[in-house]
Scaffold this motif. Sequence first.
Motif, PDB file in Angstrom:
ATOM      1  N   UNK A 222       0.824  -1.209   0.000  1.00 15.28           N
ATOM      2  CA  UNK A 222       0.000   0.000   0.000  1.00 15.28           C
ATOM      3  C   UNK A 222       0.858   1.260   0.000  1.00 15.28           C
ATOM      4  N   UNK A 223       1.941   1.266   0.788  1.00 10.86           N
ATOM      5  CA  UNK A 223       2.836   2.427   0.814  1.00 10.86           C
ATOM      6  C   UNK A 223       3.485   2.650  -0.546  1.00 10.86           C
ATOM      7  N   UNK A 224       3.901   1.571  -1.175  1.00 12.00           N
ATOM      8  CA  UNK A 224       4.521   1.664  -2.493  1.00 12.00           C
ATOM      9  C   UNK A 224       3.542   2.238  -3.511  1.00 12.00           C
ATOM     10  N   UNK A 225       2.320   1.751  -3.492  1.00 10.71           N
ATOM     11  CA  UNK A 225       1.311   2.226  -4.442  1.00 10.71           C
ATOM     12  C   UNK A 225       0.920   3.680  -4.158  1.00 10.71           C
ATOM     13  N   UNK A 226       0.778   4.023  -2.878  1.00  9.97           N
ATOM     14  CA  UNK A 226       0.374   5.384  -2.511  1.00  9.97           C
ATOM     15  C   UNK A 226       1.419   6.410  -2.928  1.00  9.97           C
ATOM     16  N   UNK A 227       2.677   6.111  -2.678  1.00 13.49           N
ATOM     17  CA  UNK A 227       3.749   7.070  -2.978  1.00 13.49           C
ATOM     18  C   UNK A 227       4.312   6.911  -4.392  1.00 13.49           C
ATOM     19  N   UNK A 228       3.867   5.861  -5.085  1.00 18.93           N
ATOM     20  CA  UNK A 228       4.373   5.580  -6.432  1.00 18.93           C
ATOM     21  C   UNK A 228       5.893   5.408  -6.426  1.00 18.93           C
ATOM     22  N   UNK A 229       6.370   4.682  -5.417  1.00 19.86           N
ATOM     23  CA  UNK A 229       7.795   4.355  -5.281  1.00 19.86           C
ATOM     24  C   UNK A 229       7.920   2.838  -5.252  1.00 19.86           C
ATOM     25  N   UNK A 230       8.558   2.229  -6.238  1.00 18.84           N
ATOM     26  CA  UNK A 230       8.679   0.764  -6.249  1.00 18.84           C
ATOM     27  C   UNK A 230       9.625   0.255  -5.172  1.00 18.84           C
ATOM     28  N   UNK A 231       9.413  -0.993  -4.770  1.00 18.84           N
ATOM     29  CA  UNK A 231      10.309  -1.662  -3.820  1.00 18.84           C
ATOM     30  C   UNK A 231      11.319  -2.471  -4.627  1.00 18.84           C
ATOM     31  N   UNK A 232      12.581  -2.152  -4.483  1.00 17.61           N
ATOM     32  CA  UNK A 232      13.628  -2.823  -5.256  1.00 17.61           C
ATOM     33  C   UNK A 232      14.178  -4.051  -4.546  1.00 17.61           C
ATOM     34  N   UNK A 233      14.111  -4.057  -3.205  1.00 12.57           N
ATOM     35  CA  UNK A 233      14.715  -5.157  -2.447  1.00 12.57           C
ATOM     36  C   UNK A 233      14.086  -5.252  -1.072  1.00 12.57           C
ATOM     37  N   UNK A 234      14.184  -6.437  -0.498  1.00 17.35           N
ATOM     38  CA  UNK A 234      13.763  -6.695   0.880  1.00 17.35           C
ATOM     39  C   UNK A 234      14.988  -7.191   1.642  1.00 17.35           C
ATOM     40  N   UNK A 235      15.298  -6.532   2.745  1.00 14.00           N
ATOM     41  CA  UNK A 235      16.417  -6.949   3.587  1.00 14.00           C
ATOM     42  C   UNK A 235      15.877  -7.858   4.674  1.00 14.00           C
ATOM     43  N   UNK A 236      16.270  -9.118   4.656  1.00 18.27           N
ATOM     44  CA  UNK A 236      15.779 -10.094   5.624  1.00 18.27           C
ATOM     45  C   UNK A 236      16.186  -9.694   7.048  1.00 18.27           C
ATOM     46  N   UNK A 237      15.371 -10.064   8.054  1.00 15.91           N
ATOM     47  CA  UNK A 237      15.670  -9.703   9.448  1.00 15.91           C
ATOM     48  C   UNK A 237      16.730 -10.616  10.063  1.00 15.91           C
ATOM     49  N   UNK A 238      17.992 -10.355   9.718  1.00 17.55           N
ATOM     50  CA  UNK A 238      19.072 -11.225  10.190  1.00 17.55           C
ATOM     51  C   UNK A 238      20.120 -10.467  11.002  1.00 17.55           C
ATOM     52  N   UNK A 239      19.776  -9.261  11.470  1.00 16.64           N
ATOM     53  CA  UNK A 239      20.671  -8.527  12.353  1.00 16.64           C
ATOM     54  C   UNK A 239      20.519  -9.042  13.776  1.00 16.64           C
ATOM     55  N   UNK A 240      21.465  -8.682  14.644  1.00 17.54           N
ATOM     56  CA  UNK A 240      21.378  -9.122  16.032  1.00 17.54           C
ATOM     57  C   UNK A 240      20.076  -8.678  16.686  1.00 17.54           C
ATOM     58  N   UNK A 241      19.676  -7.419  16.445  1.00 18.54           N
ATOM     59  CA  UNK A 241      18.492  -6.918  17.136  1.00 18.54           C
ATOM     60  C   UNK A 241      17.186  -7.328  16.457  1.00 18.54           C
ATOM     61  N   UNK A 242      17.262  -8.079  15.354  1.00 14.00           N
ATOM     62  CA  UNK A 242      16.038  -8.590  14.717  1.00 14.00           C
ATOM     63  C   UNK A 242      15.993 -10.116  14.764  1.00 14.00           C
ATOM     64  N   UNK A 243      16.723 -10.714  15.702  1.00 11.96           N
ATOM     65  CA  UNK A 243      16.810 -12.171  15.760  1.00 11.96           C
ATOM     66  C   UNK A 243      15.467 -12.840  16.039  1.00 11.96           C
ATOM     67  N   UNK A 244      14.520 -12.101  16.624  1.00 18.06           N
ATOM     68  CA  UNK A 244      13.221 -12.695  16.926  1.00 18.06           C
ATOM     69  C   UNK A 244      12.102 -12.172  16.020  1.00 18.06           C
ATOM     70  N   UNK A 245      12.451 -11.331  15.064  1.00 21.34           N
ATOM     71  CA  UNK A 245      11.456 -10.861  14.102  1.00 21.34           C
ATOM     72  C   UNK A 245      11.125 -12.004  13.142  1.00 21.34           C
ATOM     73  N   UNK A 246       9.872 -12.296  12.955  1.00 23.02           N
ATOM     74  CA  UNK A 246       9.404 -13.401  12.129  1.00 23.02           C
ATOM     75  C   UNK A 246       9.914 -14.749  12.654  1.00 23.02           C
ATOM     76  N   UNK A 247       9.973 -14.880  13.954  1.00 31.25           N
ATOM     77  CA  UNK A 247      10.397 -16.138  14.544  1.00 31.25           C
ATOM     78  C   UNK A 247      11.896 -16.257  14.662  1.00 31.25           C
ATOM     79  N   UNK A 248      12.356 -17.438  15.056  1.00 29.35           N
ATOM     80  CA  UNK A 248      13.784 -17.649  15.280  1.00 29.35           C
ATOM     81  C   UNK A 248      14.415 -18.605  14.271  1.00 29.35           C
ATOM     82  N   UNK A 249      13.621 -19.180  13.377  1.00 27.40           N
ATOM     83  CA  UNK A 249      14.149 -20.088  12.362  1.00 27.40           C
ATOM     84  C   UNK A 249      14.722 -19.263  11.209  1.00 27.40           C
ATOM     85  N   UNK A 250      16.038 -19.289  10.981  1.00 24.01           N
ATOM     86  CA  UNK A 250      16.628 -18.434   9.947  1.00 24.01           C
ATOM     87  C   UNK A 250      16.122 -18.736   8.550  1.00 24.01           C
ATOM     88  N   UNK A 251      15.887 -20.006   8.222  1.00 23.21           N
ATOM     89  CA  UNK A 251      15.371 -20.321   6.894  1.00 23.21           C
ATOM     90  C   UNK A 251      13.936 -19.829   6.744  1.00 23.21           C
TER      91      UNK A 251
END
Length: 263
Positions: free
Chosen positions: A50-79
Motif C-alpha cells: 500500500x505504501x509503495x502504491x500510494x507514494x508511487x515508489x517501487x520496492x527494489x529489495x527486501x532486507x531479511x531480518x538477520x541482524x542481532x536486534x532482529x533475531x526474533x522478528x518473524x520467529x527464530x528459524x533463519x530459513x
Amino acid sequence: MSGRIALSTASVYPESTAHAFGWAASLGYDAIEVMVGIDSLSQQTSAIRQLSEHHQVPVSAVHAPCLLFTQRVWGTDPWGKLERSAAMAESVGADVVVVHPPFRWQKEYAAGFVDGIAALESSTELSFAVENMYPWRASTRRGMEMYLPGWDPSEEDYANTTIDLSHAAIARSDVVEMAGRLGDQLRHVHLTDGSGSARDEHLVPGRGTTGADRFLHHLVASGYAGDIVLEINTRRCATREEREVDLVESLEFARAHFKVPAA
C-alpha cells in the motif's frame, strides 16, 4: 543497466517505514529497500504494498531480518525468515533479498548456508544477495571471526552478493578490489561510508575513507547492472531538516558519481 538510486528504510530510523516512503517520494529517490525490522509496518507485506502504491515508489529489495536486534522478528528459524522475505519480495515486486551470512553460533544454519541460498534462488527466481560483513573488533587489534562460512562473500560460491561500504571500512577492505573479485556476482550495493573504526558507522557517502566516488566510477566502468541503495545512519539528526540534508546529500553524491551511459 538499471541505474536506480534507492533509499533503505533503515536510513530514516528512528522514523518509521512509512516515513521512509515519504522521504523517497519527496526527494526523488527511484525506489525503496525495505529493512524488515522492529517497526511493525516493515513486517507487513500488505502495508508495504500500500505504501509503495500510494507514494508511487517501487520496492527494489527486501532486507531479511538477520541482524542481532532482529533475531526474533518473524520467529527464530533463519530459513523461515528467508522464506518470508522471499514471499514479501514476490508480493511487492522486488527481485532482490539481502541476507547476512550466519553467525558462528548458528552452526546448523551455517553448515548448509551456501547450498541453501542456491536452492532458494532456484525455487523463487529471486536474487539472494549475500552481504559482506566484517571481523568484530573492540580496538585496533585483530578482530574475531563471528560469521560462518565467513564475512567476505567473495570467498564463497554465491551467485549474488551485496557490497556494503560501511562494513568494508570496518574490515579495512578495498571496495574496488572486492568488486573486482566478485565480478558478475555483485548484484546489489549499499552505498554509505566509514572511517575505518570498529563501529558500523554508515556515514553519508563521501564523508568517510572508503573512496565511495572511486567505487561508483568502477561500477559504471564495469557495467554494473544492479541498484544503488543509500543505507546511511541519520539517528543523530536532531531535526527533520538535518535528516533531509543527509538524505539529499547522499542522493546527490550517488547521482554525481554513478552516471550510467545513455543507451
